[in-house]
Design a protein around this motif. Sequence first.
Motif, PDB file in Angstrom:
ATOM      1  N   LEU A 177      12.492  14.326 -24.200  1.00  0.00           N
ATOM      2  CA  LEU A 177      11.990  13.919 -22.903  1.00  0.00           C
ATOM      3  C   LEU A 177      12.010  12.400 -22.829  1.00  0.00           C
ATOM      4  CD1 LEU A 177      10.904  15.642 -20.501  1.00  0.00           C
ATOM      5  CD2 LEU A 177       8.759  14.471 -20.925  1.00  0.00           C
ATOM      6  N   SER A 178      12.650  11.884 -21.788  1.00  0.00           N
ATOM      7  CA  SER A 178      12.660  10.442 -21.595  1.00  0.00           C
ATOM      8  C   SER A 178      12.150  10.157 -20.192  1.00  0.00           C
ATOM      9  CB  SER A 178      14.079   9.900 -21.789  1.00  0.00           C
ATOM     10  OG  SER A 178      14.989  10.596 -20.968  1.00  0.00           O
ATOM     11  N   ARG A 179      11.791   8.911 -19.927  1.00  0.00           N
ATOM     12  CA  ARG A 179      11.232   8.561 -18.612  1.00  0.00           C
ATOM     13  C   ARG A 179      12.269   8.783 -17.519  1.00  0.00           C
ATOM     14  NH1 ARG A 179       7.002   5.029 -18.215  1.00  0.00           N
ATOM     15  NH2 ARG A 179       6.986   5.695 -16.046  1.00  0.00           N
ATOM     16  N   ARG A 180      13.475   8.275 -17.778  1.00  0.00           N
ATOM     17  CA  ARG A 180      14.577   8.498 -16.849  1.00  0.00           C
ATOM     18  C   ARG A 180      15.715   9.123 -17.628  1.00  0.00           C
ATOM     19  NH1 ARG A 180      16.004   2.507 -15.282  1.00  0.00           N
ATOM     20  NH2 ARG A 180      16.053   2.576 -17.541  1.00  0.00           N
ATOM     21  N   LEU A 199       4.279   1.427 -24.132  1.00  0.00           N
ATOM     22  CA  LEU A 199       4.265   1.288 -22.677  1.00  0.00           C
ATOM     23  C   LEU A 199       4.590   2.601 -21.965  1.00  0.00           C
ATOM     24  CD1 LEU A 199       3.996  -0.955 -20.536  1.00  0.00           C
ATOM     25  CD2 LEU A 199       6.468  -1.224 -20.657  1.00  0.00           C
ATOM     26  N   HIS A 200       5.370   3.462 -22.619  1.00  0.00           N
ATOM     27  CA  HIS A 200       5.890   4.634 -21.913  1.00  0.00           C
ATOM     28  C   HIS A 200       5.095   5.914 -22.147  1.00  0.00           C
ATOM     29  CE1 HIS A 200       9.043   2.206 -20.414  1.00  0.00           C
ATOM     30  NE2 HIS A 200       9.390   1.831 -21.634  1.00  0.00           N
ATOM     31  N   GLY A 201       4.261   5.914 -23.139  1.00  0.00           N
ATOM     32  CA  GLY A 201       3.489   7.125 -23.380  1.00  0.00           C
ATOM     33  C   GLY A 201       2.365   6.864 -24.364  1.00  0.00           C
ATOM     34  N   SER A 202       1.218   7.531 -24.131  1.00  0.00           N
ATOM     35  CA  SER A 202       0.098   7.360 -25.050  1.00  0.00           C
ATOM     36  C   SER A 202       0.357   8.172 -26.315  1.00  0.00           C
ATOM     37  CB  SER A 202      -1.201   7.830 -24.392  1.00  0.00           C
ATOM     38  OG  SER A 202      -1.201   9.253 -24.283  1.00  0.00           O
ATOM     39  N   ALA A 203      -0.464   7.935 -27.331  1.00  0.00           N
ATOM     40  CA  ALA A 203      -0.323   8.688 -28.584  1.00  0.00           C
ATOM     41  C   ALA A 203      -0.617  10.160 -28.336  1.00  0.00           C
ATOM     42  CB  ALA A 203      -1.255   8.106 -29.638  1.00  0.00           C
ATOM     43  N   ASN A 204      -1.677  10.431 -27.593  1.00  0.00           N
ATOM     44  CA  ASN A 204      -2.018  11.828 -27.308  1.00  0.00           C
ATOM     45  C   ASN A 204      -0.930  12.521 -26.507  1.00  0.00           C
ATOM     46  OD1 ASN A 204      -4.417  11.697 -28.653  1.00  0.00           O
ATOM     47  ND2 ASN A 204      -5.686  11.433 -26.835  1.00  0.00           N
ATOM     48  N   TYR A 205      -0.336  11.761 -25.603  1.00  0.00           N
ATOM     49  CA  TYR A 205       0.757  12.333 -24.810  1.00  0.00           C
ATOM     50  C   TYR A 205       1.914  12.708 -25.706  1.00  0.00           C
ATOM     51  CZ  TYR A 205       4.658  12.768 -21.577  1.00  0.00           C
ATOM     52  OH  TYR A 205       5.745  13.242 -20.902  1.00  0.00           O
ATOM     53  N   HIS A 236       1.168  15.789 -27.758  1.00  0.00           N
ATOM     54  CA  HIS A 236       1.267  16.962 -26.898  1.00  0.00           C
ATOM     55  C   HIS A 236       2.725  17.314 -26.653  1.00  0.00           C
ATOM     56  CE1 HIS A 236       0.673  19.528 -23.350  1.00  0.00           C
ATOM     57  NE2 HIS A 236       1.637  18.813 -22.807  1.00  0.00           N
ATOM     58  N   LEU A 237       3.512  16.298 -26.343  1.00  0.00           N
ATOM     59  CA  LEU A 237       4.921  16.512 -26.021  1.00  0.00           C
ATOM     60  C   LEU A 237       5.682  17.071 -27.214  1.00  0.00           C
ATOM     61  CD1 LEU A 237       6.498  16.004 -23.468  1.00  0.00           C
ATOM     62  CD2 LEU A 237       7.207  13.812 -24.389  1.00  0.00           C
ATOM     63  N   GLU A 245      16.813  10.270 -10.487  1.00  0.00           N
ATOM     64  CA  GLU A 245      15.385  10.269 -10.157  1.00  0.00           C
ATOM     65  C   GLU A 245      15.115  10.240  -8.657  1.00  0.00           C
ATOM     66  OE1 GLU A 245      16.362   7.912 -12.897  1.00  0.00           O
ATOM     67  OE2 GLU A 245      16.013   9.741 -14.062  1.00  0.00           O
ATOM     68  N   THR A 278       2.017  10.355 -18.851  1.00  0.00           N
ATOM     69  CA  THR A 278       0.744  10.325 -19.579  1.00  0.00           C
ATOM     70  C   THR A 278      -0.423  10.451 -18.605  1.00  0.00           C
ATOM     71  OG1 THR A 278       1.640   8.950 -21.355  1.00  0.00           O
ATOM     72  CG2 THR A 278      -0.740   8.909 -21.051  1.00  0.00           C
ATOM     73  N   ASP A 323      -6.131   8.052 -24.899  1.00  0.00           N
ATOM     74  CA  ASP A 323      -6.177   7.678 -26.326  1.00  0.00           C
ATOM     75  C   ASP A 323      -7.531   7.101 -26.719  1.00  0.00           C
ATOM     76  OD1 ASP A 323      -2.753   6.525 -26.989  1.00  0.00           O
ATOM     77  OD2 ASP A 323      -3.668   8.521 -26.846  1.00  0.00           O
TER      78      ASP A 323
END
Lengths: 178, 292, 854
Positions: free
Chosen positions: B187-190, B261-267, B270-271, C784, C842, C854
């Motif tokens: 999974l990527s942002r774009r 910047l693009h994702g939290s650790a928890n995210y 989960h991912l 997108e 997120t 977090d």
Amino acid sequence: MSTPVQIHATMPIAFTINGNPYSADVEPRRSLSDVIRDDVGLTGTHLGCEHGVCGACTILVDGAPARSCLMLAVQAEGADITTIEGLADGDTLHPIQQAMHEAHGFQCAFCAPGFLMSAVALLAENPSPTRDEIRQELSGNLCRCTGYETILNGVETAVALMAGSGAASAVDNLGAPE
Amino acid sequence: MKNPPFIYHRPESLDEALGLLAAHGNDAKVLAGGQSLLPTMALRLGPPEQLIDISHIPDLAKISVAPDHSVSIGALVRHAGAERSNDIARNAPLIHQAMPHVGHRAIRTRGTVVGSIAHADPAAEMPAVVLATGATMVAQSSAGTREIPAQNFFEGYLTTALRPDELLTEVRFPEWATTSGGAVVELSRRHGDFAMVGLACHIQISADNIEHAALAFFGVGPTPVRVSLVESQLIGQPPTADVFAAAAAAVSATLSPTADLHGSANYRKHLAGVLTVRGLTAAAAERIGAPA
Amino acid sequence: MSAQTSGLGFVGQSVKRVEDDRLLRGNGQYVADVSPEGVLHATFLRSPMAHARIASIDATEARRAKGVRAVFTGQDVVDASHPFPPFLMLPTMYTPLHWALSADKVRHQGDPVALIIAESRYLAEDAAELVEVDYEPLAPVANISQALRSDTEPLWDKADGNVMFDTYHDYGDIDAVFADADRVITERFSCQRQSNQPMETRGSVIEVDPDTGHLTVHNATQSSHMLRWLIAALAEKESMLSSVKGIIAQKERRKAFSAGIKAFMAKNKEEMAKQDNTGTVDQIKRDKATLLHLQRIGLGLLGMNDYPTVVAQDIGGGFGAKGSIAREDIALAVAAIELGQSVKWIEDRVENLTDGGQAREEDMTVALALDSDGTFRGLKVDLIMDQGAYPGFPVGAGFVTQIMKVMFPGAYKWEAFQQRSRIVCTNKGKYIPYRGPWANETWVRERIIDIAARTLNMSPTELRRKNMFGDEDMPAEMITGPTLDETMSTRKTLDHAVELMDLDAFETQRAAAAAEGRFLGIGFACYHEAAPGPPNFTDSINPGTGVLTAETARTVVEVDGSIKVITSQMPHGQSHETTYSQLAADELGVGLDDVTLIWGDTSRTPFSFIGTGGSRGGPMGGGAVRGSSREVRQQVVEKAAQMLEAAPADIEIVDGNIHVAGVPARGLGYAQVAAAAAADHGASDNEAFQAKCDYEGKGDGGWSCATHACVVEVDLETGMIDIPRYVVVEDCGPIINPAIVDGQVRGGVAQGIGAVLYENSAYDDDGNLQATTYMDYLIPTSMEIPHIEVHHLETLSAGGENDFRGVGEGGMIGSPAALTNAIEDALAPLGARVTEQYLPPTKILELAGIIAPD
């Protein structure tokens, strides 16, 4: 044994660009995009980011699309390069150019050179892509003005033009005096 | 954002290249496709003093299949060449599955498979494919040849086991068994961006049971990682949704990715779980769908 | 490709673009393509620190480096130039004076501290690495809440801490209304910092005439006259004595200048009388140097021998960013003047992300007072805008807060409205206008309305409709002042959008998806914008600002019959070459290709403060083109009538054939009529006929309106958002070129999608910009951006002519609101409340309760 090229020194390179031979002595650190724009004098290839993300600098190297900002000019030794200036045949536009005109493809058109070259490469490999395939293939080129709709329309128009004619050379110059 | 100055070498033979690496070691960088190196140079982030352009060395662009069905990819094989190769399609299909995720077409025209592996970006696909397949890195130096197995190759952020005087000349992928199934999911942002989290998944299924599982995650730490705890739990289990869900939970619990910047650790945790299910499901389907 | 001929009238058709031929062939002339013989190349050394004093700077090594011609430190430029003066001084506002380069202090990462000029950009960048700067770090002010605290390090000595503006505006009796209303719904919203990011960065090539020293400035600017004026004002600093001497010597200039001022003041007497000077007084009291510098700048301008020429040809997008005058432009001019040689600077993308223009970072606490039956009573807004470190010029954060104030009430009726406007400065890149700069008023208002609807268990579209102005209310006024007329057709766009979205069908779709564990949502957003708006619009923003708004065009028929239209507009993607040609060609009865548009060159174009911006291109610029072309047509017809011995009323022009109606075979061409006119009266400047039109807008109205509506699907495994349907119903009056309008709307919506899902100019707590490359600042790609349906209403106003209203900004005004409304709608079953504009995966999963922060 090869000789190292020292800092600020130049080395000879030679390639073909839009069918014409080009040779010069260049510093190895110069990007291909800078050499094309500043030395060869073809400013149609644009620089949008200089780190390989926006795609405005896309050219064809031996028929395949490449980001010219992510190539050193010395890496183009012996290559056959095509830029946007090499698409039209004299006054006659390439079908992709004609198609983009008909489809109102661009607004500021700064991104256009990269899109045109990417589209030419796509259609060379796949003459009848679906809209989804076009959308995916062009996702490496950024546009800030159009929201992409008209650019995709333009490529679809080009597909039709190229399938329909075969007489791509029958396409006239824009705004030619009557 | 213009490149800083460097001394440019264009060796005409492998021996010459290895001699240069022996002489310059840490002051040198190897240029093959340049798709990873050149952006960092333009940004003037620690530019090399010496640039060694290996693109004129003959015989480095080969793809060859050995009698044992392992396939070797040479240092100058471009991603685009690998994409088109039937030998790779048959013998190392996981590489093919990774390709649609690797950048965009123009990047694949120039960038090399081996270059991506040597660069070892933690969010890149090829290093994870190497890990998932247990490939072998062939490193040459003027002192000789060294074979480095995948599990020992990735040491840290952008750091591999290669010594400063070594050139990664080929990567050898082992035989792809008939019981194997694979998938690369990310999974990527774009579309086309580096993965936030990705998984290169290789399983072997025989008599309705998982005989082997390799889950190589990328984007979850400084290097790609295999989650061996979860892999061993999968052995002997049937490839069912429940089993995959349990594996996903175990993966989320085990990995400790960092935030950016693009994702939290928890995210990301989960991912990784979500991708475990997607990856295992796709790999199993491929295996089960494959002709016997 | 056949030439496009007249007959049916070009206006209203999607005629293909005149500018395409050169642009599609790669023959555009963008500023990076300009390379005068022997030009030198510039790069800027920029601070890596967010906030620091410059203890020392040593350029000795750099000056000795290969190929280096000069290194200008901050102090060199301070000594050789004037500071940027304040442009709009509103009461309570403080605008700090700042120079083109920083000498004593740096206030954001990327703040320029030196300018290196060398034989190539490569060599300039090499040399930049040799400049030694000793920074003494100061505590960074990294965000709005830090800036509001009185104990944080002030960026500017003469400010009140880091609060630069703090004012209230009240309309109606806000306290009484809030006390009386049944319910008050409150929420606090925050919008992330974004960046305009045109595909072409900024740049300047300054040519110096070796004999006269005259500067010709090639620049990717949206306003060539403003740039010209500012380079003259700031970069050509002379001693007081030589200024005074110059003034005495420049008798003609002095007379012309005084006459110009007198005429300006006479024309704008009423406007000027409205201006509240307390802001100016406040500014000067706080910083006396303001007056001193303004006086010196004035004297300098009066005494100056020769103003620069500014030329802009093809421009690769701007979205507001290139309307600001860059500090770099002034520094470069200083260098060019000092060296007497041509210099060139092309901004790179890292520079552009750092200080090429940022916007939208606003914190807004809103309270909506309404009755239980859904009637809106009052609205209160506490707005805090983060303007970054340096004020933008000419339009900065202050003006934008006041436009927001006027537009916050939207298309709805209110009894009272209050806005507190505050601006803080922080250690970030500067805030400049970005397409629909006031757009967060729509975002926040449309969000709070949705929240109110949910709270009252009412339909969001019915709640809107109930409170909206309609034709039966006209004429009316917004509570904040501007006059409304039937062009304020927002309610019509809402009705049409509701019809198109088929809410019943959607609910069925939503239920089916929910049964499969999928989350769909629908969102609407309604707004109107001044494009250009009624005459009292600018007064509502700030009394007396109406002086800036006239727009000029000139139409010329040259002696050989060729037709030129000269505009002060600056096309950078808006296709003015085509649309203005359509307007002129229709007036003059010629083919599209017979008209040549001239723009961007200050030696040929009429003066305009603003250039292109503020959605003025269509209505104002177009109005001026039409006006001047119509007058020229009349002159041509009169001459032709004389030549054909007929009455002017009997003359027709079709396809360039000027003939007596019914006798086309005996017609004349433009060339013949022009030659005859030239023979009569002589032709100065090769012009046989010419007319100028100063267009100041029409009577009332001039509103463009739209409703955006979209359906989203939220993937609760990944937090990714899919947009299966996006609809815009827009009304900008009669359309000059539908294809171009569609393009503008879609481009704006794409930026809105970027704003909500991808783009974030994020700074960390130390003031380090996180998104310095395109790996981290994510512009949406073709994958997108979905298909966007654009539907047009074309409401005419009673005024008739020149109804074209602006549309360039609208796409970006409605989209963040529609999208965030839809996302909250999708997540409503999970109790989510969307209060941020930036919703990356997120955040979506946090809102849905799937993951914890977090």
